[in-house]
Write a protein that holds these residues in place. Sequence first.
Motif, PDB file in Angstrom:
ATOM      1  N   LEU A 638     -19.641 131.413  72.632  1.00 16.43           N
ATOM      2  CA  LEU A 638     -19.233 131.097  72.086  1.00 16.43           C
ATOM      3  C   LEU A 638     -17.879 132.690  72.167  1.00 16.43           C
ATOM      4  CD1 LEU A 638     -21.083 129.917  68.937  1.00 16.43           C
ATOM      5  CD2 LEU A 638     -18.872 128.559  69.993  1.00 16.43           C
ATOM      6  N   ALA A 639     -18.530 132.797  72.665  1.00 16.85           N
ATOM      7  CA  ALA A 639     -17.484 134.619  72.528  1.00 16.85           C
ATOM      8  C   ALA A 639     -16.655 134.202  73.852  1.00 16.85           C
ATOM      9  CB  ALA A 639     -18.857 135.716  73.048  1.00 16.85           C
ATOM     10  N   GLY A 640     -16.993 133.757  74.856  1.00 14.46           N
ATOM     11  CA  GLY A 640     -16.197 132.955  76.033  1.00 14.46           C
ATOM     12  C   GLY A 640     -15.695 132.343  75.913  1.00 14.46           C
ATOM     13  N   ALA A 641     -15.490 131.488  75.134  1.00 10.55           N
ATOM     14  CA  ALA A 641     -15.091 130.275  74.703  1.00 10.55           C
ATOM     15  C   ALA A 641     -13.907 130.722  74.263  1.00 10.55           C
ATOM     16  CB  ALA A 641     -16.081 129.128  73.960  1.00 10.55           C
ATOM     17  N   SER A 642     -14.143 131.734  73.149  1.00 14.97           N
ATOM     18  CA  SER A 642     -13.906 131.714  71.633  1.00 14.97           C
ATOM     19  C   SER A 642     -12.616 133.153  72.357  1.00 14.97           C
ATOM     20  CB  SER A 642     -14.291 132.634  70.836  1.00 14.97           C
ATOM     21  OG  SER A 642     -14.983 132.214  69.962  1.00 14.97           O
ATOM     22  N   ALA A 643     -12.453 133.802  73.422  1.00 24.65           N
ATOM     23  CA  ALA A 643     -11.349 134.615  74.124  1.00 24.65           C
ATOM     24  C   ALA A 643     -11.226 133.475  74.372  1.00 24.65           C
ATOM     25  CB  ALA A 643     -12.335 135.493  74.929  1.00 24.65           C
ATOM     26  N   VAL A 644     -10.583 132.562  75.383  1.00 24.04           N
ATOM     27  CA  VAL A 644     -10.045 132.207  76.424  1.00 24.04           C
ATOM     28  C   VAL A 644      -9.247 131.018  75.454  1.00 24.04           C
ATOM     29  CG1 VAL A 644     -10.270 130.300  77.855  1.00 24.04           C
ATOM     30  CG2 VAL A 644     -12.092 132.249  78.198  1.00 24.04           C
ATOM     31  N   ILE A 645      -9.472 129.936  74.561  1.00 28.56           N
ATOM     32  CA  ILE A 645      -8.997 129.440  73.591  1.00 28.56           C
ATOM     33  C   ILE A 645      -7.740 129.737  72.284  1.00 28.56           C
ATOM     34  CG2 ILE A 645      -9.043 127.826  71.647  1.00 28.56           C
ATOM     35  CD1 ILE A 645     -12.087 126.820  72.838  1.00 28.56           C
ATOM     36  N   LEU A 646      -8.237 131.462  72.148  1.00 28.78           N
ATOM     37  CA  LEU A 646      -6.934 131.928  71.122  1.00 28.78           C
ATOM     38  C   LEU A 646      -6.488 132.734  71.826  1.00 28.78           C
ATOM     39  CD1 LEU A 646      -6.773 133.592  68.134  1.00 28.78           C
ATOM     40  CD2 LEU A 646      -8.023 135.118  69.393  1.00 28.78           C
ATOM     41  N   ARG A 647      -6.853 133.299  73.656  1.00 22.27           N
ATOM     42  CA  ARG A 647      -5.544 133.105  74.380  1.00 22.27           C
ATOM     43  C   ARG A 647      -4.244 132.696  74.768  1.00 22.27           C
ATOM     44  NH1 ARG A 647      -6.209 138.706  76.658  1.00 22.27           N
ATOM     45  NH2 ARG A 647      -5.048 137.799  78.432  1.00 22.27           N
ATOM     46  N   GLN A 648      -4.631 131.237  74.968  1.00 20.83           N
ATOM     47  CA  GLN A 648      -4.368 129.985  75.237  1.00 20.83           C
ATOM     48  C   GLN A 648      -3.519 129.949  73.890  1.00 20.83           C
ATOM     49  OE1 GLN A 648      -6.752 126.542  76.354  1.00 20.83           O
ATOM     50  NE2 GLN A 648      -6.657 127.118  78.798  1.00 20.83           N
ATOM     51  N   ALA A 649      -3.328 129.762  73.163  1.00 22.88           N
ATOM     52  CA  ALA A 649      -2.589 130.007  71.252  1.00 22.88           C
ATOM     53  C   ALA A 649      -1.466 130.633  71.358  1.00 22.88           C
ATOM     54  CB  ALA A 649      -3.489 129.740  70.027  1.00 22.88           C
ATOM     55  N   ILE A 650      -2.423 131.788  71.711  1.00 24.35           N
ATOM     56  CA  ILE A 650      -1.010 133.020  71.506  1.00 24.35           C
ATOM     57  C   ILE A 650       0.016 133.208  72.836  1.00 24.35           C
ATOM     58  CG2 ILE A 650      -1.333 135.695  71.236  1.00 24.35           C
ATOM     59  CD1 ILE A 650      -3.896 135.878  70.143  1.00 24.35           C
TER      60      ILE A 650
END
Length: 793
Positions: A638-650
């Motif tokens: 979840l750490a890697g997933a959260s970072a990647v997905i949040l970066r995509q949204a920003i």
Amino acid sequence: MLRPVIQVRRAIPTARWILVRRLATAAGHDPSKLRNMALVAHIDSGKTTLTESILLQSNYLSSAGTVDTGSTTTDFLPAERERGITIQSASIPVKWKNWTFNLIDTPGHADFGMEVESASRVVDGAVVLIDSVEGVEAQTKGVWRQLDRYGVRSRIMFLNKLDRAGASFGSSLSSLLTNRLHPKPMALALPIASFDPQDYTHGEPGVQGLVDLVNWEIWKWNEEGQSSRHKLPQNEEDFKALDFIPTTHPILPHLIPARTALLENLSMFSEDLMETLLNLSSGPSAYATVPASQIMPHLRAATLRNEILPVLCGSAFKHIGTELVMNYVGELLPSPLDVIEKVPVPNAPLRMLAWKVGWDKRKGWMTFVRIYSGTLTKQSTILNSTRNQREKASKLLLLYASQAEEVDTLPFGSVGVVLGLKYTRTGDTLVSLNRGSDNSTLQDIILPPAVISASVIPQSHSDLAPVQDALQALARTDPSVRVETHEGQLLVHGMGSLHLEIVESRLKDEWNVDFEFGKRRVSYREGLGSGDTTLEDPTWTTEIAGKRVQVAVTFNIRSLEDGERGDPLWDGNVVLDQHGTPLRSPETYNDQTDPMSNVTNGISNTLSNSPNTFLPLSRLQVQVAGYELPPDVPVSVLAGASAVILRQAIRQAGMGPLMEPYIRMKINVHEDVLGKIVKDLTEHSGEVLDLATDSTSASGEEEALEPHSEDGVYVPPKWLSPSSNLSSGSNSTSSKFKRSVQAVAPLSQMLDYSNRLRALSGGHGTFEMVNAGFREVSSARKIEILREIGRGA
């Protein structure tokens, strides 16, 4: 006026050290007699001088050191003695009467605010100092807010430096109301500038005595600095026969009205005291007959409830008023028993907070702790519940500034030092390994945001590893130092230019590494772009053990509105869970299998490094709407997933506004160069807030808040400080030529201001600055910043 030279004793004989320490740690631990307290103030208000005076009065020292000679007990770092300022907080146990004070002397400079943060977290009360010439200053309000943040309710105000020309007891007390520090300051003592009534008509500066309105006595100091105490009569008629003060002294007719005002104002917070006053016989001297023993319990109760702010005064340099401060610290400030809802039983499980970590070449890592329940014994194994790591407390120390005494235990309420802890950092909670222990973490210590950075360039390739190790070690001792590697460049972030100067000197002096600092740059922030942040497919695909897995994390992201406060734990952002509850920072989770621990880890990584500019992100609200994790997949994914997905949204939202740090400045110059100073400020994007003829009348506040009312507050007449007219009034020569400029300006334009001010003022100007937060920049400035960080066209 020349100050008398004080003979400095640089070392206490060994036998005397042992005697003093035994007195300070003598048998029978009684937490009700402990006072964990800090001295806090604006820079150069006299905290370290008051600390020296307290150590002298308590017989810890045989003579006091001075800041000017670099011989003070608590300022023992080479950089502190060289610069004459406090850089790090220093703890020292002091035995006074039947109390033990765990006294913490803190820095006043805003660049070292982290030291005040950590000290504020573990003290139960504080003595706040004010320079009686300057009144409430910018950093006074800063440390006041820090105490508020950690719930340090009980405080005593000490109006210092009354021996200086221009000092004013009444104006300083009024400034507490003007700056809204407290609605009910209560003067417990009044200054006697001189025992010669003629000095009041001449406006002579000084302080030779104090009136203790509670104990109804006068303290008198002679030319050798020795004090004597004289009881005041209970009948106004007997004032005509006093032999320790001239019967024509102007303060005598004022004493009974002053005590009457004190008791009447205090009775507003105590029905019992009001009943006592109502039962007194009529007559002008009735209030003089109330003994201190009937006043002190009500005074203490009101102080513990923060309904009043006790105000004392004096001159720490001349040791005038120090004993009163110590007496009232013992009488009024809370013990560890007064600040908890439930008193722990003697055999309660251990629970303590690491509030500071230091490094010593001989002792190694030193962890400063406050014991909140139980007793810590040496050679015991404990659990760092913040990091889920076992630690061994090899030795326990009571630290007397740079000197230490080894002890076997640290009981409930104690402040001490633990040696041998390998993983613990500032803010970590430590508990016993017993099953009955509460493993939840204590309130965290908030790190202030970094505003300036510099590149660190090792002298050679072989120096790289030692420099990195030294930086990591220094960051452990000072969490406000941030270290990162960006595009192959080693960067260190700090709280200001002076902070980075100290970092540079400590790396060289304490860790002996070879490097150079590059050009100093301010630390910018990026906000959220205006585009849509909703992703069509908020999933992340990865491969685990040869098997492709999909993890989904959904976020709701928006910018904070004007007036919404960001969370300091998240660098001005707000991070919420599915229910809208604020999430803790990832370092505070002690269970790494907790899904939200890993989600917050990913969020933290993204917010610290924007996908658009690589700048930290600020003023965002990020809410975790939900997540989907396939069975048998490690939670850590979840750490890697959260970072990647949040970066995509920003990234999808696009680049947002940029923000840069601003500072609030106070500049004191001669009037003839005022125009040059204002012109230079405006040319460097500064904004002048106020001009004043003295340093006490310029508020410099952005918010035009109404001052607290004087109703129910006793403010003594101005003549009580006869020299106060030297700093104000139409006949003052100094006010014609001295001007104080209050301004705000971008930090990036003020990095070399000391050199500019020296040139503009002919070396006669002085200035001070405090952080004023981040502000959005204009479009033109945004382009300049992007070019500066290598992101421009």
